[in-house]
Write an enzyme that holds these catalytic residues in place. Structure first.
Site, PDB file in Angstrom:
ATOM      1  N   LYS A 189       0.848  -1.190   0.000  1.00 57.60           N
ATOM      2  CA  LYS A 189       0.000   0.000   0.000  1.00 57.60           C
ATOM      3  C   LYS A 189       0.881   1.237   0.000  1.00 57.60           C
ATOM      4  CE  LYS A 189      -3.508   2.481   2.596  1.00 57.60           C
ATOM      5  NZ  LYS A 189      -4.541   2.426   3.632  1.00 57.60           N
ATOM      6  N   LYS A 246      -2.258  -1.612  -3.792  1.00 56.86           N
ATOM      7  CA  LYS A 246      -3.115  -0.438  -3.750  1.00 56.86           C
ATOM      8  C   LYS A 246      -2.282   0.834  -3.812  1.00 56.86           C
ATOM      9  CE  LYS A 246      -5.957   1.948  -0.452  1.00 56.86           C
ATOM     10  NZ  LYS A 246      -6.289   2.087   0.922  1.00 56.86           N
TER      11      LYS A 246
END
Ligand code: PBG
Length: 326
Positions: free
Chosen positions: A196, A249
């Site tokens: 992330k 992400k």
């Protein structure tokens, strides 16, 4: 092989041929829909920067979940906006908070739809960081772990099929796995937001989830967008700690990371098409600058082509309706 014997256009000439040789599919059962849950009843407040996205009370969210299931969408991932916040984010594990109530309601009323719960402190802390702070204002990794574990157990108790830590503290997957097993939830899946990035594409989400940090940013815990190989380290560490699925992400700007990770780990990969990716495409479509349906479909096919088995996307319902012709 070379021209004129070789003519790649032969297999592109008709829809039947294109369909027959297509490498990548896009289907509703590859999509997961994010839902923002707020206290109250009968609430469906539009999120200004994300056309088609709402903050829902639990009763309204159940209706959306029912439609998602009817369209064949794989699951929903729940985010909560609590009635109150404090320095340690204690509303995160409130069994009467929106996420726990939402999990129970969807379990009872829409069985068969996968229920994922995002695990993070940022919607619940009054300072908006993803963990508790030290006296000096740093995010305290080790003191945050038991709080994340406590929230994960509360969500498993409320019927989550998966808990999805998105905080980026080191060691959180192990802490959560141990706590789940101890609380008699060995079956609860951990979908780790392992990879992330500290991305500016999260802007609209923070409006929707009221989770903008009141000071500083998330660069001391989320990954540097310039780093690709570091994704292996994060993913392998989380698998070692007991993660079942690994997430990358954002998705669209990080397809290289997704694709190279596909060759390194053997679990199904999840990619999150985040709020800013969705908002940018929607905004251009609203101005008539892009064909909204086609760019959304193309963006999702690209994420699938890069190696994602599942995609979390705010467009899940629209895309599923289109695929189903509904
Ligand atoms: C919570 C969390 C965020 C997102 C998912 N979980 C925000 C953040 O890290 O600031 C972003 C999702 C999106 O932008 O759609 N930590």
């Amino acid at each position: 092989m070379s021209f004129p014997r070789h003519r790649p256009r032969r297999l592109r000439r008709t829809a039947a041929w294109r369909d027959a040789v297509r490498e990548t599919t896009l289907a509703p059962d590859q999509l997961v829909l994010p839902l923002f849950l707020v206290p109250g009843d009968g609430v469906a407040d539009p999120v200004a920067s994300m056309p088609g996205v709402f903050q829902h009370s639990v009763d309204e969210a159940v209706k959306v979940a029912r439609e998602a299931h009817a369209l064949g969408v794989a699951g929903v991932i729940l985010f909560g906006i609590p009635a109150g916040k404090d320095p340690e984010g204690s509303a995160a594990w409130d069994p009467e908070g929106p996420v726990c109530r939402g999990l129970r309601a969807i379990r009872d009323e829409v069985p068969g739809l996968l229920r994922w719960a995002d695990v993070c402190m940022c919607e619940y802390t009054d300072h908006g960081h993803c963990g508790v702070l030290t006296a000096g204002g740093d995010v305290d990794n080790d003191r945050t772990l038991p709080l994340l574990a406590r929230a994960a157990v509360a969500y498993a108790d409320a019927g989550a099929d998966a808990v999805c830590p998105s905080d980026m503290m080191d060691g959180r997957v192990a802490a959560i796995r141990d706590a789940l097993d101890e609380a008699d939830h060995p079956e609860t899946v951990i979908v780790s937001y392992a990879v992330k990035y500290a991305s500016a594409f999260y802007g609209p989400f923070r409006d929707a989830a009221h989770s903008t940090p009141t000071s500083g940013d998330r660069r001391s815990y989320q990954m540097d967008p310039a780093n690709g190989r570091e994704a292996y380290l994060e993913a392998l560490a989380d698998l070692d700690e007991g993660a079942d699925l690994i997430m990358v992400k954002p998705a669209g700007p990080y397809l290289d990371v997704l694709s190279s990770l596909r060759d390194v780990v053997d679990v199904p990969l999840v990619a999150y098409q985040v709020s800013g990716e969705y908002a940018a495409l929607k905004a251009a479509a609203e101005r008539g600058w892009l064909d909204g349906d086609r760019v959304i479909d193309e963006s999702l096919v690209a994420i699938r082509r890069a190696g994602a088995r599942l995609i979390i996307t705010y467009a899940a319902l629209d895309v599923a309706r289109r695929i189903r012709g509904a």
